[in-house]
Design a protein around this motif. Structure first.
Motif, short mmCIF file in Angstrom:
data_model
loop_
_atom_site.label_atom_id
_atom_site.label_comp_id
_atom_site.label_asym_id
_atom_site.label_seq_id
_atom_site.Cartn_x
_atom_site.Cartn_y
_atom_site.Cartn_z
N VAL A 130 2.00 13.65 -3.37
CA VAL A 130 3.22 12.85 -3.52
C VAL A 130 4.42 13.78 -3.53
O VAL A 130 4.31 14.94 -3.95
CB VAL A 130 3.15 12.00 -4.82
CG1 VAL A 130 3.08 12.90 -6.05
CG2 VAL A 130 4.30 11.02 -4.91
N GLN A 131 5.53 13.29 -3.08
CA GLN A 131 6.75 14.09 -3.09
C GLN A 131 7.37 14.11 -4.48
O GLN A 131 7.20 13.17 -5.26
CB GLN A 131 7.76 13.55 -2.08
CG GLN A 131 7.38 13.79 -0.63
CD GLN A 131 8.51 13.42 0.32
OE1 GLN A 131 9.31 12.55 0.02
NE2 GLN A 131 8.55 14.09 1.46
N ALA A 132 8.08 15.18 -4.75
CA ALA A 132 8.78 15.27 -6.03
C ALA A 132 9.71 14.07 -6.20
O ALA A 132 10.38 13.65 -5.26
CB ALA A 132 9.57 16.56 -6.09
N GLY A 186 8.57 11.15 -6.90
CA GLY A 186 7.77 9.97 -6.62
C GLY A 186 6.89 9.56 -7.78
O GLY A 186 6.95 10.14 -8.88
N THR A 195 7.20 16.02 -10.81
CA THR A 195 7.73 17.32 -10.41
C THR A 195 6.57 18.23 -10.04
O THR A 195 5.41 17.91 -10.30
CB THR A 195 8.54 17.96 -11.54
OG1 THR A 195 7.65 18.45 -12.55
CG2 THR A 195 9.52 16.96 -12.18
N SER A 196 6.90 19.39 -9.50
CA SER A 196 5.85 20.33 -9.12
C SER A 196 5.05 20.79 -10.35
O SER A 196 3.89 21.19 -10.22
CB SER A 196 6.46 21.53 -8.40
OG SER A 196 7.42 22.16 -9.23
N THR A 204 1.64 19.16 -10.90
CA THR A 204 0.51 19.45 -10.03
C THR A 204 -0.64 19.99 -10.85
O THR A 204 -0.49 20.98 -11.58
CB THR A 204 0.90 20.46 -8.94
OG1 THR A 204 1.87 19.86 -8.07
CG2 THR A 204 -0.32 20.89 -8.15
N VAL A 223 2.10 17.64 -6.20
CA VAL A 223 3.48 17.20 -6.02
C VAL A 223 4.18 18.22 -5.13
O VAL A 223 4.28 19.40 -5.48
CB VAL A 223 4.21 17.07 -7.37
CG1 VAL A 223 5.63 16.53 -7.16
CG2 VAL A 223 3.42 16.16 -8.31
N SER A 224 4.67 17.76 -4.01
CA SER A 224 5.34 18.65 -3.06
C SER A 224 6.85 18.62 -3.27
O SER A 224 7.42 17.59 -3.63
CB SER A 224 5.01 18.23 -1.63
OG SER A 224 5.54 16.95 -1.36
N THR A 225 7.46 19.75 -3.03
CA THR A 225 8.93 19.84 -3.19
C THR A 225 9.63 19.86 -1.85
O THR A 225 9.00 19.99 -0.82
CB THR A 225 9.31 21.09 -3.98
OG1 THR A 225 8.78 22.23 -3.29
CG2 THR A 225 8.74 21.03 -5.39
#
Length: 116
Positions: free
Chosen positions: A12-14, A16, A86-87, A90, A114-116
């Motif tokens: 998931v993106q940061a 999200g 947030t990252s 993860t 979590v991707s940034t």
């Protein structure tokens, strides 16, 4: 034999959201506490949120206001609703169930990235 089956992890993106679920099956007389732990790379396992049989909840400071732990008692299922990710979130997330007679069961773990 008690089994905990987790689902819902992924990428998931940061910023999200993600929702994990943990279904408990098998012979467990009664559940005392249901919770989620996580282990990030290079870090110790930490309790994220937990909910007692009476409905009391506690959260790690790092997730307060962002994570919640809904529960469906009729289905012996607990969820982890994660928002504003947030990252730092993860990790591999593990469901844990404790019985009133010191039983202690773990799920297989599900990866959240979590991707940034």
């Amino acid at each position: 034999q008690v089994q905990l089956v987790e689902s819902g992890g992924g990428l998931v993106q940061a910023g999200g959201s993600l929702r994990l679920s943990c279904a408990v099956s098998g012979s467990l007389f009664s559940i005392s506490v249901m919770g989620w732990y996580r282990r990030a790379p290079g870090k110790q396992r930490e309790l994220v949120p937990a909910i007692t049989s009476g409905g009391g909840r506690r959260y790690a400071d790092s997730v307060k206001g962002r994570f919640t732990i809904p529960r469906d008692s009729a289905k012996n299922t607990v969820f982890l609703q994660m928002n504003s990710l947030t990252s730092e979130d993860t990790a591999v997330y593990y469901c844990n169930v404790k019985g009133h007679y010191a039983e202690d069961y773990w799920g297989q773990g599900t990866q959240v990235t979590v991707s940034t």
